[in-house]
Design an enzyme around this catalytic site. Structure first.
Site, short mmCIF file in Angstrom:
data_model
loop_
_atom_site.label_atom_id
_atom_site.label_comp_id
_atom_site.label_asym_id
_atom_site.label_seq_id
_atom_site.Cartn_x
_atom_site.Cartn_y
_atom_site.Cartn_z
N LYS A 30 0.84 -1.20 0.00
CA LYS A 30 0.00 0.00 0.00
C LYS A 30 0.88 1.25 0.00
CE LYS A 30 -0.15 -0.45 5.02
NZ LYS A 30 -0.99 -0.71 6.19
N ARG A 37 -10.37 -0.84 15.37
CA ARG A 37 -10.37 -0.11 14.10
C ARG A 37 -11.39 -0.81 13.20
NH1 ARG A 37 -4.74 0.91 10.81
NH2 ARG A 37 -5.01 -1.31 10.39
N TYR A 74 13.75 31.23 3.10
CA TYR A 74 12.51 31.83 3.59
C TYR A 74 12.65 32.20 5.07
CZ TYR A 74 10.05 30.35 -0.62
OH TYR A 74 9.63 30.18 -1.91
N MET A 83 9.75 23.90 -0.75
CA MET A 83 8.93 22.85 -1.38
C MET A 83 9.77 21.99 -2.31
SD MET A 83 5.43 23.20 -3.62
CE MET A 83 4.43 23.94 -2.34
#
Ligand SMILES: *Cc1c(COP(=O)(O)O)cnc(C)c1O
Length: 373
Positions: free
Chosen positions: A38, A132, A265, A313
């Site tokens: 997954k 769950r 930044y 980013m």
């Protein structure tokens, strides 16, 4: 596409084969690995990892979502693909079309699936204490009801352990209690004449800490990729695992900062003397946690150097004053080896207060994924 262009993941498939071998030695006879691939195989690349494991003789897989399952089926995965999580009724048709196996989340979900108009294969989730997914292990009436629904073919029954990584007496007791509840469900099904189904309860830590357990499958994720969730974890089984993934990028350019110059930044970093800075072409959108700003390290030409300023980013800054021959185009290692040094995924996890599973599964889709040679 340029290989090893801007930022990439290298996969060591020899280490993957080694981990499969080691885990098979730990597993009881007759228990098969059902790799958890997954979240893009924990960031490694689900199609590459899935098809490679299939070539190694692994047949069945588990994922979290129907879209992940469809991607694997379309890429040529032939065995059973179990979806561990919720599939929306809008996509029940795809379960049928792609021969996927759906987890029964609870009784109502089973009824809805039974009414969808298709014959669907499913594994019944049993809640033995994690609270769950799954039907409560005490509720045999509902479990039997689901097993007898006419449009659902129950091919498996499974549960999930929630403290199998813990080494305290309480954790061990709780885990064994979960196993006992699961076994009692299996026995009750057998007594009711329901016998044709597979069983599974262990994930990586269930295998590594409770190797004596005997079920049909083990749903192994993180251990297959050769790492543990936490750097401080200890395990019971004698298994030596090797990391499959390295994360690499490139120096884009080099510049000099003089005393008092600030960078990035927020100008969060100020040089206290003359330093040499390299701008590296990887950032938080690629999965490098922004929390590592001013804390993390990378390897350049076999030397460990600090990340300075705020991680952007798409870029980050490193102080390369100590690396005299550093130049644009150099390879930068964020996870993996360079010369004699190595940075483990668990270091990034520790420094950003999470587990390796999160670090790896969030590695971005802009990264190229290639096999190391
Ligand atoms: C993700 C997952 C696994 C695999 O867990 P690891 O600890 O990575 O081995 C197994 N079972 C279920 C239900 C999962 O969601």
């Amino acid at each position: 596409m340029y290989k090893k262009g801007r930022a990439w993941i290298e996969l060591n498939m020899k280490n993957l084969a080694h981990n499969v071998e080691q885990l098979q030695l730990v597993l009881s006879d007759g228990c098969e690995i059902m790799p958890a691939i997954k979240a893009n195989a924990y960031g490694h690349g689900a199609v590459l990892i899935g098809t490679t494991l299939q070539e190694m003789g692994i047949r069945d897989f588990c994922v979290a979502t129907v879209n992940e399952a469809v991607e694997l089926r379309e890429a040529g995965i032939k065995g059973q693909i179990l979806i561990l999580g919720y599939t929306s009724p809008y996509q029940f048709e795809e379960l049928h079309r792609y021969r996927l196996t759906q987890t029964i989340v609870d009784l109502d979900y089973a009824k809805m699936l039974n009414d969808c108009g298709y014959q669907i294969n499913a594994h019944v989730g049993i809640d033995t204490g994690m609270h769950r997914l799954g039907i409560n292990s005490e509720d045999m009436e509902s479990i039997l009801y689901v097993c007898r629904l006419s449009n659902i073919k129950i091919t498996g029954v499974f549960s999930h352990l929630c403290v199998s990584d813990g080494s305290s007496e309480e954790d061990k007791e709780y885990t064994l209690k979960q196993v006992k509840k699961f076994n009692s469900v299996i026995n009750n099904l057998h007594l009711s004449g329901i016998k044709e189904f597979k069983t599974h309860i262990q994930g990586s830590y269930g295998v590594l800490n409770y190797p004596e357990l005997q079920f049909d499958y083990a749903r192994i994720g993180i251990a297959l990729y050769g790492v543990l969730s936490n750097s401080l974890d200890t395990i019971e089984a004698e298994a030596s695992l090797k990391p499959v993934l390295s994360l690499k990028s490139r120096v884009e350019c080099i510049k000099v900062l003089y005393e008092g110059d600030a960078l990035g930044y927020g100008l969060s970093y100020t040089a206290h003397n003359e330093i040499k800075v390299a701008v590296v072409s990887i950032g938080y959108a690629d999965g490098v946690p922004r929390e590592l700003s001013g804390i993390g390290h990378v390897l350049l030409r076999g030397i460990k150097v600090p990340i300075i300023g705020r991680i952007c980013m798409d870029q980050l800054f490193i102080d390369v004053t100590t690396v005299h021959d550093a130049k644009a185009g150099d390879e930068v290692v964020l996870i993996g080896k360079s010369g004699q040094l190595e940075i483990a995924a668990s270091e990034l996890a520790d420094d950003s207060h999470t587990i390796t599973n999160e670090i790896l599964s969030r590695l971005g889709n802009r990264l190229e994924r290639i096999e190391a040679n």
